[in-house]
Scaffold this motif. Structure first.
Motif, mmCIF file in Angstrom:
data_model
loop_
_atom_site.group_PDB
_atom_site.id
_atom_site.type_symbol
_atom_site.label_atom_id
_atom_site.label_comp_id
_atom_site.label_asym_id
_atom_site.label_seq_id
_atom_site.Cartn_x
_atom_site.Cartn_y
_atom_site.Cartn_z
ATOM 1 N N ASP A 42 -50.342 50.012 11.651
ATOM 2 C CA ASP A 42 -51.547 49.362 11.127
ATOM 3 C C ASP A 42 -52.465 49.081 12.314
ATOM 4 N N ARG A 43 -53.248 50.075 12.716
ATOM 5 C CA ARG A 43 -54.076 49.948 13.912
ATOM 6 C C ARG A 43 -55.482 49.438 13.605
ATOM 7 N N ASP A 44 -55.850 49.365 12.337
ATOM 8 C CA ASP A 44 -57.214 48.995 11.984
ATOM 9 C C ASP A 44 -57.188 48.051 10.791
ATOM 10 N N ASP A 45 -58.312 47.396 10.547
ATOM 11 C CA ASP A 45 -58.464 46.599 9.333
ATOM 12 C C ASP A 45 -59.846 46.891 8.760
ATOM 13 N N ASP A 95 -56.440 46.459 3.314
ATOM 14 C CA ASP A 95 -55.889 46.689 4.648
ATOM 15 C C ASP A 95 -54.604 47.499 4.481
ATOM 16 N N ASP A 143 -60.990 51.073 6.880
ATOM 17 C CA ASP A 143 -59.660 51.073 7.493
ATOM 18 C C ASP A 143 -59.333 52.502 7.919
ATOM 19 N N ASN A 144 -59.227 52.710 9.233
ATOM 20 C CA ASN A 144 -59.052 54.043 9.797
ATOM 21 C C ASN A 144 -57.676 54.149 10.437
ATOM 22 N N GLU A 145 -56.792 54.879 9.780
ATOM 23 C CA GLU A 145 -55.441 55.105 10.301
ATOM 24 C C GLU A 145 -55.237 56.605 10.524
ATOM 25 N N ARG A 186 -52.774 55.224 20.248
ATOM 26 C CA ARG A 186 -52.345 53.820 20.234
ATOM 27 C C ARG A 186 -50.826 53.680 20.371
ATOM 28 N N ALA A 194 -57.769 57.436 5.910
ATOM 29 C CA ALA A 194 -58.994 56.681 6.177
ATOM 30 C C ALA A 194 -59.619 56.241 4.865
ATOM 31 N N LEU A 237 -55.899 58.936 16.239
ATOM 32 C CA LEU A 237 -56.002 57.607 16.842
ATOM 33 C C LEU A 237 -54.635 56.943 16.978
ATOM 34 N N LYS A 282 -51.403 50.250 5.805
ATOM 35 C CA LYS A 282 -50.506 50.703 6.859
ATOM 36 C C LYS A 282 -49.948 52.060 6.441
#
Length: 262
Positions: free
Chosen positions: A175-178, A247, A184-186, A194, A233, A190, A249
């Motif tokens: 879960d790198r983004d919110d 949000d 929300d970009n997973e 990370r 995304a 990226l 994951k």
């Protein structure tokens, strides 16, 4: 005469003799690999990487039927997807079952790098005029090429690498983004930055849920990317009713060799 190769295989010069074990006087002409292995033991390999077909008189043969025959060899492998039918010939000038579209529409159900493809009409016939299909792009039939008629309605299925079906190699949840910004970009690119060495570069499946663990993705959320090749995304601007993305994951299924190397 045409010689057809699996995508990614080199052109090898190791060829068998010609085989002609059947003739069309009965139900048809059956030169299946399983039967040839019995009739001609030790003269043909059990996992060919190419096939060449011609009539016994040397006349050319139908390209479409050749493709269908060739990929039927691949279906001796165990890892085969279900049938997919995402389009019909009344829309967009034909019937397209393109791999990129199918990966997004049916996330996790098709490997991103199929070895083979099989195409049939929904009534289980295989005849097609000037159709194009291969495992890297999918299937396409244009009404304009059908001599005044329209394409039939087709379905496709894919042969995948064996470890795509059998892999028990799962990554942790990421879960790198919110969604407080644009969304929300997973995306995989990226996540690889990370979380180096924690996710494989070529996943074979993706799983997505909310950070609260809800097994059902929230209604009204639309996703611009959702497949194991690119990741996931959700963009706030694309959500129905002016709402925000939840949000999320993600986690990935990886080839078994990725876990073995840890």
């Amino acid at each position: 005469m045409r010689r057809l190769y699996l995508v990614g295989f080199p052109l090898l010069e190791c060829r068998t003799p010609w085989f002609d074990r059947d003739d069309p006087s009965g139900l048809g002409d059956n030169e299946k690999l399983s039967l040839l292995l019995i009739r001609y033991p030790l003269q043909v390999c059990t996992q060919p990487i190419a096939i060449e077909v011609t009539t016994v008189s040397g006349s050319p043969w139908s390209f479409f039927w050749g493709l269908n025959f060739f990929f039927s060899v691949l279906y001796s492998l165990a890892c085969v997807t279900r049938w997919f039918d995402s389009d019909n010939p009344e829309t967009n000038g034909g019937d397209s079952e393109l791999l990129t579209f199918l990966l997004n529409k049916y996330p996790g159900e098709i490997c991103p790098n199929p070895l083979g493809i099989e195409a049939q009409t929904i009534s289980n016939h295989v005849l097609c005029v000037f159709c194009r299909y291969n495992p890297t792009t999918g299937f396409s039939c244009l009404n304009a090429n059908q001599g005044g008629g329209v394409c039939a309605d087709y379905k496709v299925r894919f042969t995948c690498p064996e470890d795509w079906c059998s892999s028990e190699c799962m990554t942790p949840w990421f879960d790198r983004d919110d969604p407080s910004g644009l969304g929300d970009n997973e995306k995989l690119s990226l996540l690889l930055i990370r979380y180096p060495l924690q996710v494989c570069t070529q996943p074979i499946a993706i799983e997505v849920t909310t950070v609260s663990g809800s097994p059902v993705l929230p209604p009204g959320n639309n996703f611009v990317v959702y497949n194991p090749v690119f990741g996931f995304a959700c963009v706030n601007a694309g959500q129905t009713g002016g709402g925000l993305c939840a949000d999320y994951k993600v986690r990935f299924s990886c080839p078994a060799k990725f876990c073995a190397s840890e």
